[in-house]
Design an enzyme around this catalytic site. Structure first.
Site, PDB file in Angstrom:
ATOM      1  CE  LYS A  70      41.037  42.642  20.079  1.00  0.00           C
ATOM      2  NZ  LYS A  70      41.906  41.637  19.457  1.00  0.00           N
ATOM      3  CG  ASN A  91      45.741  44.659  21.214  1.00  0.00           C
ATOM      4  OD1 ASN A  91      46.448  45.632  20.950  1.00  0.00           O
ATOM      5  ND2 ASN A  91      46.238  43.491  21.569  1.00  0.00           N
ATOM      6  CG  ASP A 106      45.738  41.403  18.804  1.00  0.00           C
ATOM      7  OD1 ASP A 106      46.038  40.991  19.944  1.00  0.00           O
ATOM      8  OD2 ASP A 106      44.615  41.842  18.518  1.00  0.00           O
ATOM      9  N   GLY A 132      41.181  32.480   6.955  1.00  0.00           N
ATOM     10  CA  GLY A 132      40.316  33.404   7.680  1.00  0.00           C
ATOM     11  C   GLY A 132      40.556  34.829   7.216  1.00  0.00           C
ATOM     12  N   GLY A 134      39.125  37.701   9.276  1.00  0.00           N
ATOM     13  CA  GLY A 134      38.634  38.598  10.323  1.00  0.00           C
ATOM     14  C   GLY A 134      39.757  39.473  10.868  1.00  0.00           C
ATOM     15  CB  ALA A 136      42.845  36.930  14.290  1.00  0.00           C
ATOM     16  CG  ASN A 155      37.252  34.032   4.947  1.00  0.00           C
ATOM     17  OD1 ASN A 155      37.467  33.408   5.993  1.00  0.00           O
ATOM     18  ND2 ASN A 155      36.281  34.922   4.831  1.00  0.00           N
ATOM     19  CB  THR A 157      32.776  34.922   3.235  1.00  0.00           C
ATOM     20  OG1 THR A 157      31.981  34.177   4.169  1.00  0.00           O
ATOM     21  CG2 THR A 157      31.897  35.900   2.478  1.00  0.00           C
ATOM     22  CG  LEU A 158      36.532  34.769  -3.131  1.00  0.00           C
ATOM     23  CD1 LEU A 158      37.962  34.471  -2.703  1.00  0.00           C
ATOM     24  CD2 LEU A 158      36.242  34.140  -4.500  1.00  0.00           C
ATOM     25  N   GLY A 247      48.713  28.793  19.677  1.00  0.00           N
ATOM     26  CA  GLY A 247      48.340  30.198  19.774  1.00  0.00           C
ATOM     27  C   GLY A 247      48.503  30.845  21.142  1.00  0.00           C
TER      28      GLY A 247
END
Ligand code: ATR
Length: 288
Positions: A70, A91, A106, A132, A134, A136, A155, A157-158, A247
């Site tokens: 992508k 996409n 998306d 999240g 990422g 999406a 997330n 990972t802040l 989803g």
């Protein structure tokens, strides 16, 4: 319309055999009596640019791009639509004259599914939480801001959540904040929409283990995971009386603009199509 016979589109990814896009585009091709094809194309992880050079010569009028291509597709096309540019991922690819355009549907799929399954979800809604950070999550944040919602990105990972907040806050629109998982409970009581874009709850991934008990009682809960169809988050949210959205419809709706570009007909997400894909997912996940 003899030239219609040659219309050819595909999904480019690696691995790609698991993709249900050929099934759903095949449904619409048959429904509309279009003699086109939509195929799986397995493109090696570092091979997108080379593959795409031969795309027109192979007779393709466009296609979808999935992991891991992508981002590579951003550079391969001639022009990007606004969504692809802001989200930073392509996409869907189509032809406009001599130009290859890379788009991102998306975000459209995300919001069209939500609007279909929870029609008045945004009546008075002001605050969303996106779990999240990422690709999406970027699509979700992009479209939720367009609806005027403030978004808190939460997330594991802040740093990645902070990166997204800084990125979106530099663009015009509603505010985006970043939070660590441990601080989730502090924003849940004012949250109107909770979205999961992490892999938690996906078949083969860890279970969804995030506590949502502090969530505002009128909130809508949206899990973009669709394998399995009923995720742990959706079960937990249902049990607490929240309206829930799965989803699968995001996959179905993101496919609509591409089909129209390649094959010239605006298709509809019918109950029959949804059932067909649900049956396929259930057949492959039952007893798994
Ligand atoms: P996509 O592009 O489909 O959104 P991704 O970029 O791989 O997929 O993002 C996956 C998301 O799931 C990330 O937000 C990731 O969190 P990190 O940024 O901390 O890696 C999240 N994720 C993956 N495994 C997780 C886990 N065990 N617990 C919590 N979050 C997880």
């Amino acid at each position: 319309m003899s030239d219609v016979v040659g219309l050819r589109a595909c999904i480019m990814g690696h691995p790609v055999a698991q993709s249900r896009s050929p099934m759903l585009h095949g449904y619409w091709l048959a429904q509309h009596g279009i003699a086109g094809r939509y195929e799986h194309m397995d493109v090696a992880p570092d091979g997108f640019a080379a593959f795409f050079k031969g795309f027109a010569a192979a007779g393709f009028s466009g296609g979808n791009v999935t992991a891991p291509h992508k981002v590579a597709a951003l550079a391969a096309v001639d022009r990007l639509d606004e969504a692809a540019r802001v989200i930073g991922a392509v996409n869907t690819i189509w032809r406009e004259g001599d130009t290859w355009v890379g788009g991102n549907t998306d975000a459209h799929g995300f919001i069209a599914n939500l609007d279909e399954l929870a029609p008045d979800w945004d009546a008075g809604a002001r605050h969303a939480v996106v779990l999240g950070a990422g690709g999406a999550a970027r699509a979700a944040i992009y479209t939720l801001r367009k609806r005027g919602l403030e978004v808190a990105v939460v997330n594991r990972t802040l740093d990645k959540a902070t990166e997204l907040a800084v990125y979106f806050n530099a663009l015009p629109g509603a505010a985006v904040s970043a939070l660590a998982m441990d601080d989730l409970a502090s924003v849940l009581p004012k949250t109107d929409l909770l979205v999961n874009t992490t892999v938690l709850g996906m078949l083969g991934k860890p279970a969804f283990d995030i506590d949502i008990s502090a969530l505002k009682s009128s909130a809508t809960v949206y899990d973009i995971v669709y394998v399995p169809l009923e995720t742990g988050l959706l079960r937990q949210a249902c049990a607490r009386g929240h309206r829930v959205v799965g989803g699968l419809g995001m996959l179905l709706h993101q496919a609509v603009p591409g089909f129209q570009r390649w094959f010239g007909v605006l298709p509809t997400v019918t109950a029959e199509l949804r059932q067909m894909i649900e049956d396929d997912i259930r057949a492959k996940t039952s007893g798994a």
